[in-house]
Design a protein around this motif. Sequence first.
Motif, mmCIF file in Angstrom:
data_model
loop_
_atom_site.group_PDB
_atom_site.id
_atom_site.type_symbol
_atom_site.label_atom_id
_atom_site.label_comp_id
_atom_site.label_asym_id
_atom_site.label_seq_id
_atom_site.Cartn_x
_atom_site.Cartn_y
_atom_site.Cartn_z
ATOM 1 N N SER A 102 -6.861 3.822 -1.704
ATOM 2 C CA SER A 102 -7.623 4.603 -1.151
ATOM 3 C C SER A 102 -8.923 4.531 -1.977
ATOM 4 O O SER A 102 -10.194 4.551 -1.496
ATOM 5 C CB SER A 102 -7.224 5.759 -0.967
ATOM 6 O OG SER A 102 -8.268 6.725 -0.348
ATOM 7 N N SER A 136 -14.226 -4.648 1.356
ATOM 8 C CA SER A 136 -13.405 -4.982 2.259
ATOM 9 C C SER A 136 -14.121 -5.833 3.417
ATOM 10 O O SER A 136 -15.245 -5.680 3.811
ATOM 11 C CB SER A 136 -12.616 -3.996 2.991
ATOM 12 O OG SER A 136 -11.397 -4.754 3.458
ATOM 13 N N ALA A 183 -8.541 -3.632 6.869
ATOM 14 C CA ALA A 183 -7.852 -4.559 5.989
ATOM 15 C C ALA A 183 -6.558 -5.233 6.476
ATOM 16 O O ALA A 183 -6.284 -6.204 6.041
ATOM 17 C CB ALA A 183 -7.742 -3.711 4.714
ATOM 18 N N ASN A 224 -10.773 1.723 7.427
ATOM 19 C CA ASN A 224 -11.016 0.842 6.454
ATOM 20 C C ASN A 224 -9.573 0.331 6.280
ATOM 21 O O ASN A 224 -9.295 -1.102 6.159
ATOM 22 C CB ASN A 224 -11.471 1.334 4.963
ATOM 23 C CG ASN A 224 -12.949 1.769 5.304
ATOM 24 O OD1 ASN A 224 -13.652 1.357 6.092
ATOM 25 N ND2 ASN A 224 -13.516 2.531 3.926
ATOM 26 N N LEU A 225 -8.626 0.993 6.503
ATOM 27 C CA LEU A 225 -7.397 0.535 6.112
ATOM 28 C C LEU A 225 -6.857 -0.381 7.333
ATOM 29 O O LEU A 225 -6.053 -1.507 7.380
ATOM 30 C CB LEU A 225 -6.145 1.743 6.351
ATOM 31 C CG LEU A 225 -4.740 1.200 5.771
ATOM 32 C CD1 LEU A 225 -4.405 0.434 4.681
ATOM 33 C CD2 LEU A 225 -3.914 2.616 5.774
ATOM 34 N N LEU A 278 -10.427 0.487 -0.785
ATOM 35 C CA LEU A 278 -10.967 0.534 0.560
ATOM 36 C C LEU A 278 -12.030 1.121 0.299
ATOM 37 O O LEU A 278 -12.754 1.058 1.543
ATOM 38 C CB LEU A 278 -9.751 1.176 1.349
ATOM 39 C CG LEU A 278 -8.323 0.497 1.444
ATOM 40 C CD1 LEU A 278 -7.676 1.096 2.286
ATOM 41 C CD2 LEU A 278 -8.439 -1.038 1.977
ATOM 42 N N ASN A 279 -12.506 1.732 -0.429
ATOM 43 C CA ASN A 279 -13.758 2.270 -0.363
ATOM 44 C C ASN A 279 -14.637 1.633 -1.322
ATOM 45 O O ASN A 279 -16.028 2.259 -1.631
ATOM 46 C CB ASN A 279 -13.618 4.026 -0.910
ATOM 47 C CG ASN A 279 -12.880 4.847 -0.026
ATOM 48 O OD1 ASN A 279 -13.276 4.633 1.068
ATOM 49 N ND2 ASN A 279 -12.262 5.586 -0.623
ATOM 50 N N LEU A 320 -3.564 -2.599 -1.661
ATOM 51 C CA LEU A 320 -4.627 -1.659 -1.283
ATOM 52 C C LEU A 320 -4.652 -0.414 -1.557
ATOM 53 O O LEU A 320 -3.480 0.364 -1.479
ATOM 54 C CB LEU A 320 -4.710 -1.550 0.393
ATOM 55 C CG LEU A 320 -4.630 -3.021 1.041
ATOM 56 C CD1 LEU A 320 -4.402 -3.028 2.487
ATOM 57 C CD2 LEU A 320 -5.892 -3.728 0.663
ATOM 58 N N ASP A 343 -11.263 6.399 5.717
ATOM 59 C CA ASP A 343 -9.940 5.595 5.090
ATOM 60 C C ASP A 343 -9.228 4.726 5.958
ATOM 61 O O ASP A 343 -8.716 3.882 5.860
ATOM 62 C CB ASP A 343 -9.357 6.667 4.338
ATOM 63 C CG ASP A 343 -9.848 7.013 3.027
ATOM 64 O OD1 ASP A 343 -10.948 6.558 2.675
ATOM 65 O OD2 ASP A 343 -9.645 8.046 2.248
ATOM 66 N N SER A 395 -13.180 -7.895 -2.273
ATOM 67 C CA SER A 395 -12.484 -7.540 -0.914
ATOM 68 C C SER A 395 -11.016 -8.201 -0.702
ATOM 69 O O SER A 395 -11.004 -9.106 -1.542
ATOM 70 C CB SER A 395 -13.638 -7.787 0.098
ATOM 71 O OG SER A 395 -13.485 -9.161 0.136
ATOM 72 N N CYS A 424 0.738 -1.192 0.006
ATOM 73 C CA CYS A 424 -0.055 0.067 -0.047
ATOM 74 C C CYS A 424 0.936 1.307 -0.047
ATOM 75 O O CYS A 424 1.992 1.486 0.623
ATOM 76 C CB CYS A 424 -0.819 -0.199 1.283
ATOM 77 S SG CYS A 424 -2.121 1.535 1.396
#
Length: 705
Positions: free
Chosen positions: A586, A613, A523, A519-520, A609-610, A584, A516, A658, A501
């Motif tokens: 954004s 996931s 993940a 989500n990161l 990530l948007n 990964l 973000d 995902s 990433c």
Amino acid sequence: MEAVRNAAAVASSLRLTRTKPPPHPTLTSPKCFCLRKEDAFGNPSSETSLPKLEGHQTDVFEVEELETNDDDIWKLFAHAQRNILYLNKQRLTAMEELKKVQEERDLLLEKIEQLEAQKQTGAQTEPVASSSFADLLLRIDSMVISGMIGSGEASSLRKKVMDSRSQINDAFCEIRHKTDMELLSELRLFTEKMTQNPLHIVHICSEMDPISSCGSLASYVTGLSCALQRKGDLVEVILPKYSNINLDAIQGLRRIDAEFDSYFGGHWHKNRVWIGVTRGISVTLIEPLNYSTFFNRDRLYGYSDDFERFSYFSRASMDYLVKSGKQPDILHIHNWETAIVGPLFWDIFVHQGLGATRVLLTCHDITSQCLEQPSKLELCGLDPHRLNRPDRFQDNTKMNLVNVLKGGIVYSNKVVMVSTIHSRDSLIHSLNHGLEPTLAIHKEKLLVAPYGFDGDKWDPSKDKYLPRNYSAYDIEGKAACKVALRNRLKFSGYSSVVVGCIYSSCTFDVSTFDVDMDNLKAAVRYAMNKGAQVVLVFMESETPVMNSLMKALQNELKDANVRFIEKYDDALAHLILAGSDIFLCSSFHDPWLQMPLKAVKYGSAPISLNLASDGFRQFKVRDSRGSSQSEYLRQSGWGDCGSTAASQYLLSTYGNMSIGQALDEINTEPSRWAWRIKDGMSKDFSWDAECCDIHRAAYTFIKNL
């Protein structure tokens, strides 16, 4: 030559010199010696001869004394010396001529060797070229039989191939690993290029990489310009001369002695012109003299007088074109900063030698439109009373203001919205930011083009930063890159999957930064629980709040299988892309770095990530190749799939995947995963591909209006 040797012997034995002779003793009867040769019978010979040196075969001489005086002796010596010097000069001349003959002989022998080598090389390469040419014709037959093309198109392709045989051999020397569909696409583009006429395009813009860069516009202008020139077009770029410009990036930068006048605020003002070349593109820099503070600032944008600054530059650019006598086919303008060139062109300059020129506007950020008082249009010579109308400049919401970007859309022949994932309909109806009525009226003008990247720099088959190169047709080198990445990051143990990433402040929306990060984190934790190793690169932000949040994330995700890189390194970025199985992002909309497209090229699956996931997205997971994909994309707000090939591929292949799905497919369906990766790597997302083709088609269309 015998006489020469004898003369040299005399000179050596007598040691003659031009200096004054030493004093002689008193001689009662001065003598000189006359050398006389006898014949075989002992009689004096009438033939004179010079003596030979001792040790050589000699003749028998008899010496007799003759009386003479000193002057006669030295006259004889002087005469003999002159003869010897003359003979020596002749000898040197002969040696020089012999040396020249030897050099000519050596050159002739070398040329003969070269000709023989060329003959052998030609004998070896001719069958290869002929084989490639024959293979191409056979592949066209295959396309007809399989129904990919009709007999009419096949005949046309064969004729064009025959007419361009020498170029065909260079362009299609490696075709055996390509599918018929890939080869047909390349062949159509090649034949189109052979028949199209070159265009003259002039960009009037506020950024260009690496001269002045603040956003995605800079890399776009440079990437597209280079791609167009590689296809035979002539491209020039006009920029403001900022005080913080990267002068080292411009080759041959020099100031033109003459100055030119441009109109602004009711008066004519002097401007200097600087010219140079960047990456093969001609660059012109305009420096205002009266308004020298306009571009003598720390930043490119973000000032209260930005409209004045860039309307001055836009008008000066048009005055410069007329003054220089340029007559380009296309004026390519960008964003609101130079959108005012559109009305300037049609209201003032079209009849000043630019009657055959047409205007194309590129919009990278529709949220930035520049609303101003109508009276300010007078500054650059426009008539606000004529332009402040609903169908021209008047803003759709704030009726008392003019909208500069809207005016550019109205007054351009074509408008290109640059987006890797959005469709035209979604841009018009969902992402219009108040311009929906204008975009709907001018819908036929609108095109969508994807971003791209430098195909020479970002290609694993020739990447200089990788320990081993690889491609879709020879992917073994990717495993070596994964090993090299693990070694460099000092990962211990073994993991079958590496997740990469690269985060930049330019790749995410500030308003959704917290989402973000959540989500990161989710993940990364999921990947770690599945045994993956993760490398995260955070490019330092100018916002202290974001930097502190990233530090907190780093502390929260400390683990032996996680590595944080705080400083961006270009070589490491290449290795991370090559060594990662999953990447990964954004968002798939990444106009600054284009990491999703680069990841696909390097065989690393981009996961947004948007979009999807495990554990933090609420939609149902579906087969990325199933029939429900288009329905999902419409429901998720991405619009139709028919915008660009890049968006169709990204959204249909990875749009609802995902990280959990990706890890499961790697472990349980390796053959399917390998097909997915190789399929993506075989595609071309560089500036030279779809982005350039769409712009070239738009240029050609409006030129023929």
